[in-house]
Design a protein around this motif. Structure first.
Motif, PDB file in Angstrom:
ATOM      1  N   ILE A 138      -5.658  16.899  -2.528  1.00  0.00           N
ATOM      2  CA  ILE A 138      -4.449  16.293  -3.066  1.00  0.00           C
ATOM      3  C   ILE A 138      -3.652  15.600  -1.965  1.00  0.00           C
ATOM      4  O   ILE A 138      -3.136  14.488  -2.151  1.00  0.00           O
ATOM      5  CB  ILE A 138      -3.572  17.354  -3.768  1.00  0.00           C
ATOM      6  N   GLU A 139      -3.536  16.232  -0.806  1.00  0.00           N
ATOM      7  CA  GLU A 139      -2.821  15.618   0.315  1.00  0.00           C
ATOM      8  C   GLU A 139      -3.467  14.299   0.727  1.00  0.00           C
ATOM      9  O   GLU A 139      -2.769  13.313   0.995  1.00  0.00           O
ATOM     10  CB  GLU A 139      -2.795  16.573   1.514  1.00  0.00           C
ATOM     11  N   LYS A 140      -4.780  14.270   0.754  1.00  0.00           N
ATOM     12  CA  LYS A 140      -5.486  13.047   1.135  1.00  0.00           C
ATOM     13  C   LYS A 140      -5.279  11.950   0.096  1.00  0.00           C
ATOM     14  O   LYS A 140      -5.193  10.762   0.439  1.00  0.00           O
ATOM     15  CB  LYS A 140      -6.966  13.345   1.326  1.00  0.00           C
ATOM     16  N   ALA A 141      -5.172  12.332  -1.177  1.00  0.00           N
ATOM     17  CA  ALA A 141      -4.922  11.355  -2.237  1.00  0.00           C
ATOM     18  C   ALA A 141      -3.527  10.753  -2.078  1.00  0.00           C
ATOM     19  O   ALA A 141      -3.346   9.529  -2.142  1.00  0.00           O
ATOM     20  CB  ALA A 141      -5.077  12.013  -3.607  1.00  0.00           C
ATOM     21  N   ILE A 142      -2.534  11.620  -1.851  1.00  0.00           N
ATOM     22  CA  ILE A 142      -1.164  11.137  -1.661  1.00  0.00           C
ATOM     23  C   ILE A 142      -1.080  10.226  -0.440  1.00  0.00           C
ATOM     24  O   ILE A 142      -0.387   9.200  -0.456  1.00  0.00           O
ATOM     25  CB  ILE A 142      -0.187  12.317  -1.488  1.00  0.00           C
ATOM     26  N   PHE A 143      -1.791  10.576   0.604  1.00  0.00           N
ATOM     27  CA  PHE A 143      -1.727   9.819   1.846  1.00  0.00           C
ATOM     28  C   PHE A 143      -2.202   8.377   1.669  1.00  0.00           C
ATOM     29  O   PHE A 143      -1.692   7.459   2.313  1.00  0.00           O
ATOM     30  CB  PHE A 143      -2.537  10.514   2.943  1.00  0.00           C
ATOM     31  N   THR A 144      -3.175   8.145   0.776  1.00  0.00           N
ATOM     32  CA  THR A 144      -3.629   6.772   0.532  1.00  0.00           C
ATOM     33  C   THR A 144      -2.480   5.938  -0.034  1.00  0.00           C
ATOM     34  O   THR A 144      -2.316   4.768   0.323  1.00  0.00           O
ATOM     35  CB  THR A 144      -4.812   6.732  -0.447  1.00  0.00           C
ATOM     36  N   SER A 145      -1.677   6.538  -0.911  1.00  0.00           N
ATOM     37  CA  SER A 145      -0.535   5.835  -1.494  1.00  0.00           C
ATOM     38  C   SER A 145       0.536   5.563  -0.438  1.00  0.00           C
ATOM     39  O   SER A 145       1.079   4.456  -0.360  1.00  0.00           O
ATOM     40  CB  SER A 145       0.061   6.663  -2.643  1.00  0.00           C
ATOM     41  N   ILE A 146       0.829   6.568   0.382  1.00  0.00           N
ATOM     42  CA  ILE A 146       1.835   6.410   1.435  1.00  0.00           C
ATOM     43  C   ILE A 146       1.416   5.326   2.423  1.00  0.00           C
ATOM     44  O   ILE A 146       2.219   4.471   2.818  1.00  0.00           O
ATOM     45  CB  ILE A 146       2.051   7.750   2.164  1.00  0.00           C
ATOM     46  N   ARG A 147       0.153   5.334   2.792  1.00  0.00           N
ATOM     47  CA  ARG A 147      -0.339   4.352   3.766  1.00  0.00           C
ATOM     48  C   ARG A 147      -0.229   2.930   3.216  1.00  0.00           C
ATOM     49  O   ARG A 147       0.166   2.006   3.928  1.00  0.00           O
ATOM     50  CB  ARG A 147      -1.787   4.681   4.129  1.00  0.00           C
ATOM     51  N   ALA A 148      -0.542   2.762   1.925  1.00  0.00           N
ATOM     52  CA  ALA A 148      -0.446   1.438   1.308  1.00  0.00           C
ATOM     53  C   ALA A 148       1.009   0.986   1.208  1.00  0.00           C
ATOM     54  O   ALA A 148       1.342  -0.158   1.537  1.00  0.00           O
ATOM     55  CB  ALA A 148      -1.090   1.461  -0.076  1.00  0.00           C
ATOM     56  N   GLU A 263      -7.300   0.344   1.103  1.00  0.00           N
ATOM     57  CA  GLU A 263      -7.394   1.782   0.864  1.00  0.00           C
ATOM     58  C   GLU A 263      -8.688   2.143   0.132  1.00  0.00           C
ATOM     59  O   GLU A 263      -9.308   3.168   0.409  1.00  0.00           O
ATOM     60  CB  GLU A 263      -6.187   2.275   0.061  1.00  0.00           C
ATOM     61  N   LEU A 264      -9.100   1.294  -0.801  1.00  0.00           N
ATOM     62  CA  LEU A 264     -10.352   1.536  -1.519  1.00  0.00           C
ATOM     63  C   LEU A 264     -11.542   1.523  -0.573  1.00  0.00           C
ATOM     64  O   LEU A 264     -12.494   2.298  -0.734  1.00  0.00           O
ATOM     65  CB  LEU A 264     -10.544   0.497  -2.619  1.00  0.00           C
ATOM     66  N   MET A 265     -11.492   0.668   0.423  1.00  0.00           N
ATOM     67  CA  MET A 265     -12.579   0.595   1.395  1.00  0.00           C
ATOM     68  C   MET A 265     -12.548   1.782   2.354  1.00  0.00           C
ATOM     69  O   MET A 265     -13.589   2.327   2.718  1.00  0.00           O
ATOM     70  CB  MET A 265     -12.494  -0.713   2.181  1.00  0.00           C
ATOM     71  N   LEU A 266     -11.328   2.190   2.744  1.00  0.00           N
ATOM     72  CA  LEU A 266     -11.196   3.307   3.679  1.00  0.00           C
ATOM     73  C   LEU A 266     -11.509   4.650   3.031  1.00  0.00           C
ATOM     74  O   LEU A 266     -12.153   5.516   3.637  1.00  0.00           O
ATOM     75  CB  LEU A 266      -9.774   3.340   4.258  1.00  0.00           C
ATOM     76  N   ASP A 267     -11.016   4.824   1.788  1.00  0.00           N
ATOM     77  CA  ASP A 267     -11.099   6.136   1.148  1.00  0.00           C
ATOM     78  C   ASP A 267     -11.119   5.962  -0.378  1.00  0.00           C
ATOM     79  O   ASP A 267     -10.116   6.192  -1.055  1.00  0.00           O
ATOM     80  CB  ASP A 267      -9.889   6.979   1.567  1.00  0.00           C
ATOM     81  N   PRO A 268     -12.248   5.548  -0.948  1.00  0.00           N
ATOM     82  CA  PRO A 268     -12.302   5.207  -2.377  1.00  0.00           C
ATOM     83  C   PRO A 268     -11.985   6.362  -3.321  1.00  0.00           C
ATOM     84  O   PRO A 268     -11.256   6.183  -4.302  1.00  0.00           O
ATOM     85  CB  PRO A 268     -13.733   4.706  -2.572  1.00  0.00           C
ATOM     86  N   ILE A 269     -12.500   7.548  -3.045  1.00  0.00           N
ATOM     87  CA  ILE A 269     -12.325   8.681  -3.971  1.00  0.00           C
ATOM     88  C   ILE A 269     -10.861   9.087  -4.068  1.00  0.00           C
ATOM     89  O   ILE A 269     -10.309   9.236  -5.172  1.00  0.00           O
ATOM     90  CB  ILE A 269     -13.185   9.878  -3.526  1.00  0.00           C
ATOM     91  N   HIS A 270     -10.201   9.244  -2.926  1.00  0.00           N
ATOM     92  CA  HIS A 270      -8.807   9.682  -2.946  1.00  0.00           C
ATOM     93  C   HIS A 270      -7.879   8.573  -3.454  1.00  0.00           C
ATOM     94  O   HIS A 270      -6.864   8.857  -4.090  1.00  0.00           O
ATOM     95  CB  HIS A 270      -8.376  10.142  -1.553  1.00  0.00           C
ATOM     96  N   THR A 271      -8.212   7.323  -3.182  1.00  0.00           N
ATOM     97  CA  THR A 271      -7.403   6.207  -3.675  1.00  0.00           C
ATOM     98  C   THR A 271      -7.449   6.137  -5.194  1.00  0.00           C
ATOM     99  O   THR A 271      -6.422   5.966  -5.861  1.00  0.00           O
ATOM    100  CB  THR A 271      -7.893   4.873  -3.084  1.00  0.00           C
ATOM    101  N   ILE A 272      -8.639   6.263  -5.766  1.00  0.00           N
ATOM    102  CA  ILE A 272      -8.789   6.239  -7.228  1.00  0.00           C
ATOM    103  C   ILE A 272      -8.085   7.433  -7.858  1.00  0.00           C
ATOM    104  O   ILE A 272      -7.425   7.311  -8.896  1.00  0.00           O
ATOM    105  CB  ILE A 272     -10.288   6.214  -7.611  1.00  0.00           C
ATOM    106  N   THR A 273      -8.184   8.593  -7.218  1.00  0.00           N
ATOM    107  CA  THR A 273      -7.491   9.783  -7.726  1.00  0.00           C
ATOM    108  C   THR A 273      -5.993   9.548  -7.786  1.00  0.00           C
ATOM    109  O   THR A 273      -5.328   9.865  -8.775  1.00  0.00           O
ATOM    110  CB  THR A 273      -7.776  11.002  -6.826  1.00  0.00           C
ATOM    111  N   MET A 274      -5.440   8.968  -6.721  1.00  0.00           N
ATOM    112  CA  MET A 274      -3.999   8.722  -6.681  1.00  0.00           C
ATOM    113  C   MET A 274      -3.589   7.698  -7.721  1.00  0.00           C
ATOM    114  O   MET A 274      -2.497   7.794  -8.305  1.00  0.00           O
ATOM    115  CB  MET A 274      -3.591   8.251  -5.278  1.00  0.00           C
TER     116      MET A 274
END
Length: 305
Positions: A138-148, A263-274
């Motif tokens: 969950i933290e990794k998913a949130i982090f994709t949103s924060i980074r974007a 973000e999709l390229m860096l971390d697709p699974i967590h980005t889609i989850t978020m």
């Protein structure tokens, strides 16, 4: 506490808390070690919103003549606490700080106050929140949103935009704060204070070097609660600031697409989850008018820094 170098700007610090026995003393200790460059610290208020743990006792025992505890027997919400802090504060600038953040360095406060010294029309300054090491799914998913969002925030208007207004640490000019009514329907400070600042013809500044660390929610229940709250804030603020919100949140499609694809390229699974978490949370707009200002606390973010 170190001697101030200047008394041109006086500062009041306000800390709204609810059951923060695990963090409040550490925060007070860090604040006590701040170098007062360009300002004089007048007072520190801790508003305890019906805390049931040892928070009140710990604050009462803490030895600092500038420290005052304001306690409520019942929970009334963070906004009520901020109103009390503003009402009692005497400083030219009021620095509002959440108790569950970790301030970095001994010049944090001076960095937050410096824009007020340079610009007489400065109304609001935000600190720079940086998540601590992310570990859970969950933290990794949130982090994709924060980074974007952070990438967009740095790209737009030299950083002076709502994407860079973070409620963990906000400094507000007292002359502006006393004009605001802080409606009880508001659940957090970020959006309301940002658009109030612009509405009253003041300036906003993002203090990138005023860094504080936060712990992200690590349970699905907590992240859903937080994102529903964020959307409710926007729903309420839109009643008064609709034109400003439309303007300030207007981001060119290509910029949004650029950072989403990144973000999709860096971390697709967590980005889609978020993405799905945010879409689900948007249903909160349908219950915004009935929501309780004493919103449930995200327990997974507490006492873990």
């Amino acid at each position: 506490m170190l001697k101030a170098h200047s008394k041109n700007i006086t500062v009041s610090i306000g800390i709204p808390v609810y059951n923060e026995e695990g963090t409040i003393i550490k925060l007070l200790s860090v604040l006590e070690k701040q170098i007062q460059t360009g300002f004089e610290l007048m007072e520190i208020f801790v508003y305890s919103d019906g805390s049931t743990d040892r928070t009140n006792n710990l604050v009462k025992k803490y030895k600092n003549k500038k420290l005052t505890l304001i306690s409520s027997n019942d929970r009334k919400g963070k906004i009520f606490g901020i109103k009390e802090i503003v009402r009692k504060s005497k400083g030219n600038v009021i620095l509002l700080i959440d108790a569950d953040i970790a301030i970095q360095g001994n010049t944090f406060v001076s960095t937050m106050i410096r824009p007020f010294i340079k610009d007489k029309r400065m109304g609001l300054v935000s600190g720079n929140r940086v998540p601590v090491k992310v570990e859970s799914f969950i933290e990794k998913a949130i982090f994709t949103s924060i980074r974007a969002y952070d990438s967009i925030g740095l790209h737009m208007n030299n950083g002076a935009n709502p994407f860079n207004c973070h409620g963990g640490a906000l400094a507000i000019k007292r002359a502006l704060a006393v004009k605001l009514n802080f409606p009880q329907s508001i659940f957090d400070t970020d959006t309301y204070l940002y658009f109030s600042c612009l509405h009253e013809k003041y300036t906003f500044h993002f203090a990138k070097n005023a860094v504080y660390k936060i712990k992200l929610a690590n349970t699905l229940e907590d992240v859903l609660s937080q994102y529903k709250r964020y959307l409710i804030i926007d729903a309420y603020s839109s009643d008064k600031f609709s034109r400003l919100i439309k303007r300030e949140y207007s981001v060119p499609f290509w910029i949004r697409l650029k950072y989403i694809l990144k973000e999709l390229m860096l971390d697709p699974i967590h980005t889609i989850t978020m993405y799905f978490i945010i879409q689900y949370s948007k249903n909160a707009k349908n219950i915004a008018r009935e929501a309780n200002p004493t919103w449930a606390i995200a327990g997974s973010t507490k006492g873990r820094l």
